[in-house]
Design an enzyme around this catalytic site. Structure first.
Site, short mmCIF file in Angstrom:
data_model
loop_
_atom_site.label_atom_id
_atom_site.label_comp_id
_atom_site.label_asym_id
_atom_site.label_seq_id
_atom_site.Cartn_x
_atom_site.Cartn_y
_atom_site.Cartn_z
N GLU A 36 -1.23 -1.62 -7.72
CA GLU A 36 0.10 -2.06 -8.16
C GLU A 36 0.00 -3.23 -9.14
O GLU A 36 0.75 -3.29 -10.13
CB GLU A 36 0.95 -2.52 -6.98
N CYS B 133 1.21 -3.88 0.12
CA CYS B 133 0.92 -5.05 0.97
C CYS B 133 1.90 -6.16 0.61
O CYS B 133 2.72 -6.03 -0.31
CB CYS B 133 -0.53 -5.51 0.77
N HIS C 16 -5.29 -4.93 -6.81
CA HIS C 16 -4.72 -3.71 -6.24
C HIS C 16 -4.11 -2.85 -7.34
O HIS C 16 -3.74 -3.36 -8.41
CB HIS C 16 -3.65 -4.08 -5.21
N CYS D 99 1.65 -7.31 -3.05
CA CYS D 99 2.20 -6.36 -4.02
C CYS D 99 3.71 -6.25 -3.89
O CYS D 99 4.42 -6.09 -4.90
CB CYS D 99 1.51 -5.00 -3.88
#
Lengths: 145, 145
Positions: B54, B82, B52, B85
């Site tokens: 992040e 999420c 992701h 993260c």
């Protein structure tokens, strides 16, 4: 028993972590009877607080299989995963999750309460060789105080 | 306004992701007025569902600073993080977290309910350029149906 066999190998990864000054957590990912990835905690080595055993093992498994989902895999972790690792396991679509000791401070369950953070069909097995894993953790944190 | 300025740069990362077929999410990490890391979603490119925006930005920031904690940093994310993260941001000790659009399906808040998954002292700012970010997401998922 297979679960204990693979958990012993995860514990070996945890010991490996401890020997280099890391919090002793280890992980093994299997498909059937085959090990497809191993991980030991590398937070200090990589100077990356996200380099948990589970993250290392997952990245290795994706690379090993060339696949971004692991629906046929089982992950063995010596300690209850943290929120980050629980989320990563969710994204991986791993179908079976086995861990040893509970982690009341950093485990995911304290923060998710009644919600299941894993894939709804994933099977969970807790407490496999929990005492061996807890002793490792206590020894590590005890020796640091 | 600074938050909007950096969020626009995070949106640029999200657009970059979308242009290569990724879910359009972007992240920027700053210390003061300086950008220390950028990330765009790379799940498809890396065949890794944990890649992701992040996570990419965090790993880059740890490497950039040679530090495993980022107490002086702010992370800008185009969409609510999420669970994975959110956990990673917790471990990073980032002190300020800014996101755009809420994510009712995959955002952390659905699973943590009343619990704060971030560092207790971290400041949270939601809704910065939320509509721009939501439009990107809707366009992406709309065009896939």
């Amino acid at each position: 028993m297979d679960d204990e066999h693979f958990m012993r190998l995860a514990l070996k990864e945890a010991v490996k972590a401890m020997e280099t000054g890391e919090v002793p957590v280890g992980a093994i990912i299997t498909v059937g009877t085959q090990i497809i990835a191993r991980g030991s905690n590398m937070v200090e080595k990589l100077k990356d607080p996200t380099a948990h055993a589970e993250m290392i093992a997952l990245t290795s498994a994706f690379n090993q299989l060339g696949a971004k989902y692991l629906p046929d895999a089982t992950i063995y972790i010596t300690v209850e995963p943290c929120l980050m690792c629980a989320g990563a396991i969710y994204w991986s679509k791993i179908s079976r999750i086995v861990w040893g000791a509970a982690d009341e401070k950093n485990g995911f369950a304290r923060l998710t309460g009644p919600h299941n953070p894993f894939h709804p069909k994933a099977l969970i097995q807790k407490g496999i060789l929990a005492e061996e894993s807890a002793v490792l953790m206590r020894n590590f944190f005890g020796s640091r105080r």
